[in-house]
Scaffold this motif. Structure first.
Motif, mmCIF file in Angstrom:
data_model
loop_
_atom_site.group_PDB
_atom_site.id
_atom_site.type_symbol
_atom_site.label_atom_id
_atom_site.label_comp_id
_atom_site.label_asym_id
_atom_site.label_seq_id
_atom_site.Cartn_x
_atom_site.Cartn_y
_atom_site.Cartn_z
ATOM 1 N N PHE A 37 0.856 -1.180 0.000
ATOM 2 C CA PHE A 37 0.000 0.000 0.000
ATOM 3 C C PHE A 37 0.898 1.237 0.000
ATOM 4 O O PHE A 37 1.777 1.360 0.864
ATOM 5 C CB PHE A 37 -0.929 0.002 1.222
ATOM 6 C CG PHE A 37 -1.983 1.059 1.118
ATOM 7 C CD1 PHE A 37 -3.051 0.901 0.257
ATOM 8 C CD2 PHE A 37 -1.902 2.231 1.852
ATOM 9 C CE1 PHE A 37 -4.019 1.885 0.118
ATOM 10 C CE2 PHE A 37 -2.867 3.224 1.725
ATOM 11 C CZ PHE A 37 -3.929 3.043 0.853
ATOM 12 N N PRO A 38 0.702 2.169 -0.964
ATOM 13 C CA PRO A 38 1.594 3.337 -1.039
ATOM 14 C C PRO A 38 1.489 4.200 0.226
ATOM 15 O O PRO A 38 0.399 4.661 0.564
ATOM 16 C CB PRO A 38 1.072 4.114 -2.259
ATOM 17 C CG PRO A 38 0.187 3.180 -3.005
ATOM 18 C CD PRO A 38 -0.336 2.186 -2.014
ATOM 19 N N GLU A 39 2.630 4.436 0.882
ATOM 20 C CA GLU A 39 2.600 5.126 2.183
ATOM 21 C C GLU A 39 2.142 6.574 2.056
ATOM 22 O O GLU A 39 1.550 7.121 2.980
ATOM 23 C CB GLU A 39 3.965 5.029 2.867
ATOM 24 C CG GLU A 39 4.271 3.587 3.276
ATOM 25 C CD GLU A 39 5.221 3.474 4.444
ATOM 26 O OE1 GLU A 39 5.168 4.313 5.349
ATOM 27 O OE2 GLU A 39 6.018 2.518 4.432
ATOM 28 N N ASP A 40 2.419 7.202 0.890
ATOM 29 C CA ASP A 40 1.986 8.601 0.755
ATOM 30 C C ASP A 40 0.460 8.726 0.759
ATOM 31 O O ASP A 40 -0.085 9.760 1.127
ATOM 32 C CB ASP A 40 2.585 9.238 -0.506
ATOM 33 C CG ASP A 40 2.224 8.472 -1.766
ATOM 34 O OD1 ASP A 40 2.597 7.301 -1.894
ATOM 35 O OD2 ASP A 40 1.518 9.049 -2.614
ATOM 36 N N LEU A 41 -0.238 7.641 0.355
ATOM 37 C CA LEU A 41 -1.704 7.699 0.385
ATOM 38 C C LEU A 41 -2.232 7.721 1.822
ATOM 39 O O LEU A 41 -3.311 8.223 2.091
ATOM 40 C CB LEU A 41 -2.310 6.509 -0.363
ATOM 41 C CG LEU A 41 -2.291 6.578 -1.883
ATOM 42 C CD1 LEU A 41 -2.976 5.347 -2.472
ATOM 43 C CD2 LEU A 41 -2.975 7.836 -2.402
ATOM 44 N N ILE A 42 -1.434 7.174 2.744
ATOM 45 C CA ILE A 42 -1.869 7.188 4.149
ATOM 46 C C ILE A 42 -1.926 8.634 4.641
ATOM 47 O O ILE A 42 -2.914 9.056 5.245
ATOM 48 C CB ILE A 42 -0.912 6.358 5.035
ATOM 49 C CG1 ILE A 42 -0.904 4.898 4.567
ATOM 50 C CG2 ILE A 42 -1.334 6.441 6.510
ATOM 51 C CD1 ILE A 42 0.176 4.051 5.212
ATOM 52 N N SER A 43 -0.863 9.404 4.340
ATOM 53 C CA SER A 43 -0.898 10.792 4.832
ATOM 54 C C SER A 43 -1.955 11.596 4.094
ATOM 55 O O SER A 43 -2.604 12.456 4.685
ATOM 56 C CB SER A 43 0.474 11.457 4.776
ATOM 57 O OG SER A 43 1.082 11.212 3.558
ATOM 58 N N GLU A 44 -2.204 11.273 2.808
ATOM 59 C CA GLU A 44 -3.301 11.977 2.097
ATOM 60 C C GLU A 44 -4.649 11.683 2.753
ATOM 61 O O GLU A 44 -5.481 12.568 2.927
ATOM 62 C CB GLU A 44 -3.347 11.532 0.638
ATOM 63 C CG GLU A 44 -2.666 12.512 -0.302
ATOM 64 C CD GLU A 44 -3.133 12.342 -1.740
ATOM 65 O OE1 GLU A 44 -4.232 12.797 -2.096
ATOM 66 O OE2 GLU A 44 -2.364 11.725 -2.494
ATOM 67 N N GLY A 46 -5.066 10.884 5.786
ATOM 68 C CA GLY A 46 -5.048 11.581 7.077
ATOM 69 C C GLY A 46 -5.446 13.035 6.916
ATOM 70 O O GLY A 46 -6.283 13.549 7.655
ATOM 71 N N LYS A 47 -4.884 13.694 5.891
ATOM 72 C CA LYS A 47 -5.190 15.121 5.668
ATOM 73 C C LYS A 47 -6.674 15.306 5.356
ATOM 74 O O LYS A 47 -7.282 16.289 5.755
ATOM 75 C CB LYS A 47 -4.352 15.656 4.491
ATOM 76 C CG LYS A 47 -2.939 16.002 4.882
ATOM 77 C CD LYS A 47 -2.221 16.720 3.742
ATOM 78 C CE LYS A 47 -0.732 16.485 3.865
ATOM 79 N NZ LYS A 47 -0.071 16.005 2.683
ATOM 80 N N LEU A 48 -7.249 14.344 4.645
ATOM 81 C CA LEU A 48 -8.666 14.447 4.289
ATOM 82 C C LEU A 48 -9.598 14.146 5.471
ATOM 83 O O LEU A 48 -10.802 14.304 5.366
ATOM 84 C CB LEU A 48 -8.984 13.433 3.189
ATOM 85 C CG LEU A 48 -9.034 13.907 1.757
ATOM 86 C CD1 LEU A 48 -9.409 12.738 0.859
ATOM 87 C CD2 LEU A 48 -10.067 15.028 1.595
ATOM 88 N N SER A 114 -5.212 9.779 14.016
ATOM 89 C CA SER A 114 -6.156 10.612 13.254
ATOM 90 C C SER A 114 -5.499 11.254 12.044
ATOM 91 O O SER A 114 -6.117 11.389 10.994
ATOM 92 C CB SER A 114 -6.693 11.763 14.110
ATOM 93 O OG SER A 114 -7.311 11.280 15.249
ATOM 94 N N GLY A 115 -4.254 11.685 12.234
ATOM 95 C CA GLY A 115 -3.686 12.629 11.267
ATOM 96 C C GLY A 115 -2.834 12.029 10.173
ATOM 97 O O GLY A 115 -2.435 12.744 9.253
ATOM 98 N N GLY A 116 -2.502 10.750 10.230
ATOM 99 C CA GLY A 116 -1.673 10.180 9.178
ATOM 100 C C GLY A 116 -0.285 9.809 9.662
ATOM 101 O O GLY A 116 0.525 9.266 8.913
ATOM 102 N N GLU A 117 0.007 10.113 10.940
ATOM 103 C CA GLU A 117 1.321 9.745 11.470
ATOM 104 C C GLU A 117 1.445 8.224 11.536
ATOM 105 O O GLU A 117 2.518 7.660 11.336
ATOM 106 C CB GLU A 117 1.479 10.333 12.878
ATOM 107 C CG GLU A 117 2.837 10.117 13.482
ATOM 108 C CD GLU A 117 2.820 10.298 15.003
ATOM 109 O OE1 GLU A 117 3.489 9.522 15.681
ATOM 110 O OE2 GLU A 117 2.119 11.205 15.481
ATOM 111 N N SER A 118 0.309 7.563 11.813
ATOM 112 C CA SER A 118 0.380 6.113 11.981
ATOM 113 C C SER A 118 -0.920 5.439 11.579
ATOM 114 O O SER A 118 -2.001 5.994 11.767
ATOM 115 C CB SER A 118 0.669 5.788 13.443
ATOM 116 O OG SER A 118 0.602 4.398 13.630
ATOM 117 N N LEU A 119 -0.806 4.224 11.052
ATOM 118 C CA LEU A 119 -1.974 3.362 10.854
ATOM 119 C C LEU A 119 -2.099 2.453 12.068
ATOM 120 O O LEU A 119 -1.119 2.221 12.779
ATOM 121 C CB LEU A 119 -1.796 2.484 9.626
ATOM 122 C CG LEU A 119 -2.092 3.064 8.244
ATOM 123 C CD1 LEU A 119 -1.975 1.969 7.203
ATOM 124 C CD2 LEU A 119 -3.475 3.703 8.179
ATOM 125 N N ALA A 120 -3.290 1.918 12.273
ATOM 126 C CA ALA A 120 -3.511 0.937 13.343
ATOM 127 C C ALA A 120 -3.779 -0.440 12.743
ATOM 128 O O ALA A 120 -4.119 -0.558 11.561
ATOM 129 C CB ALA A 120 -4.694 1.370 14.200
#
Ligand SMILES: Cc1cc2nc3c(=O)[nH]c(=O)nc-3n(C[C@H](O)[C@H](O)[C@H](O)COP(=O)(O)OP(=O)(O)OC[C@H]3O[C@@H](n4cnc5c(N)ncnc54)[C@H](O)[C@@H]3O)c2cc1C
Length: 377
Positions: A37-44, A46-48, A114-120
């Motif tokens: 899974f592309p990691e940059d999509l996680i922060s995107e 998060g931002k959304l 919440s913000g994209g720093e980490s997945l659970a």
């Protein structure tokens, strides 16, 4: 009874579909190829606000609720069920903390989730059998101000990506012998093991987690020692299964969109194949599955937002929708004829993804056991 979505929900649906088309669709081939899974999509995400959809604002979330979550997962999974599954697993992992954690645990972990720093992630299944929770063998035994944990979890979604894991371990005998712990990535003695090579949901990172004399601070115990079984069953049934259902719902919707388009475009005997009654029956079956599944999924999300128990409803939504997704994708593959099994057409991916959804968060048999128990009670 009101079946209308609110303006807020309709706006969310549109915004998420746009995001999925713009940011996720161009990455689907990469996910299929790399099985990551592309990691940059996680922060995107998060931002959304997608990572914190079910997290109250005081912990950094957007607090949109569970119906909003179903709508978001459906829209994302129309484009990529792997992205939907990654997100739904994150929500399930954090729900263990949200629903059962102490105030200190919520303040410590939820803002990071919440913000994209980490997945659970939620780690329950072991090689000894996912359906047999009581057969769990990984242990945690108290030692001073820590627990020392040993064992192995398998088939864990987000295993290598998540930084915060809700892990179920045996702390005693019988049904009062299971406990949930928050284990952070990087804790000495805790590491991801092998990655699984699945046939579908290829973009979902699925693998092992290994605990080897892992020292977990006592303050990371969720809900008290021995309270793990009840807590994790609530998390799996209400959050995991409704999330899996919404992911599979997206697959049905995508199957319908492709089946309709292809049957109008493909011309045989001088006419679009949509004119053939046999093709219409397949389309009708996908359409019926979509409408029924959608009602079940939305009801499960709505019930949870109303603060009502929804374990049986979410299990029903999951059981029906996952099987319906397999049927819908299979029908779409049939409508495509030989093209259906060619890699350049999406419908074969839908079928592989749908099959992969079925055992996650409890197999079809386990759903039947739960539904029968409810019906007979
Ligand atoms: C894509 C994917 C993602 C997953 N993600 C996670 C995750 O994030 N975290 C996690 O903890 N686990 C995860 N799992 C594991 C999943 O929860 C288990 O695969 C599932 O619970 C089944 O366990 P098992 O595979 O060991 O099968 P088993 O439990 O060994 O079952 C084998 C067979 O026996 C049947 N069976 C079992 N009990 C009964 C019964 N009482 N009556 C009738 N039939 C029965 C089953 O239906 C199945 O057909 C994931 C699995 C998949 C495929």
């Amino acid at each position: 009874m009101d079946f209308k979505l609110s303006e807020k929900h309709l706006l969310l649906q549109r915004a998420i579909r746009e995001f999925a088309e713009k940011s996720i669709a161009p990455r689907v081939a990469e996910m299929e190829e790399t099985q990551e899974f592309p990691e940059d999509l996680i922060s995107e995400m998060g931002k959304l606000g997608l990572l914190g959809l079910i997290i109250p604002t005081q912990y950094g979330g957007t607090d949109m609720g569970f119906l909003a979550r179903v709508l978001a997962l459906e829209q994302i999974s129309l484009v990529s069920a792997a992205a939907g599954m990654t997100l739904q697993t994150h929500h399930t992992g954090l729900a263990a903390i949200l629903d059962h954690g102490s105030e200190e645990q919520k303040q410590k972990y939820l803002p990071r989730l919440s913000g994209g720093e980490s997945l659970a992630a939620l780690a329950v299944t072991e090689p000894s059998g996912g359906s047999d929770l009581m057969g769990m063998q990984s242990t945690a035994r108290p030692e001073g101000d820590h627990y020392v944990a040993n064992g192995r979890k398998c088939f864990i979604s987000n295993s290598h990506l998540a930084k915060i894991h809700s892990v179920v371990l045996r702390t005693g005998e019988g049904s009062k012998g299971l406990s949930i712990f928050v284990v952070e990535a990087g804790t000495p003695g805790f590491r991801p093991g092998r990655k699984e090579h699945k046939c579908g949901l290829l973009g979902v990172n699925t693998g092992e987690l290994i605990l080897q004399d892992c020292r977990i601070p006592k303050e990371n115990l969720i809900a008290g020692e021995g309270a793990g079984l009840r807590a994790v069953l609530k998390t799996i049934s209400e959050v995991g299964r409704s999330g899996m259902a919404a992911t599979a719902l997206g697959i049905i919707g995508a199957s319908l969109e492709k089946a309709v388009q292809f049957s109008k475009d493909r011309v045989l005997y001088g006419k679009p194949i949509a004119n053939l009654q046999g093709i219409q029956w397949l389309v009708a079956e996908i359409y019926s599955d979509l409408e029924i599944a959608r009602l079940l999924c939305y009801r499960a999300g709505w019930l949870r937002d109303e603060g009502k128990r929804c374990d049986v409803e979410a299990t029903l939504a999951k059981a029906f929708t996952c099987e319906a997704a397999v049927r819908a994708a299979r029908n779409a593959v049939s409508i495509y004829g030989g093209y259906g099994i060619m890699k350049e057409y999406d419908v074969q991916r839908y079928l592989r993804d749908a099959l992969t959804c079925v055992p996650a968060d409890g197999t079809a048999d386990i759903s039947k056991v739960i539904l029968a128990r409810h019906a007979l009670s």
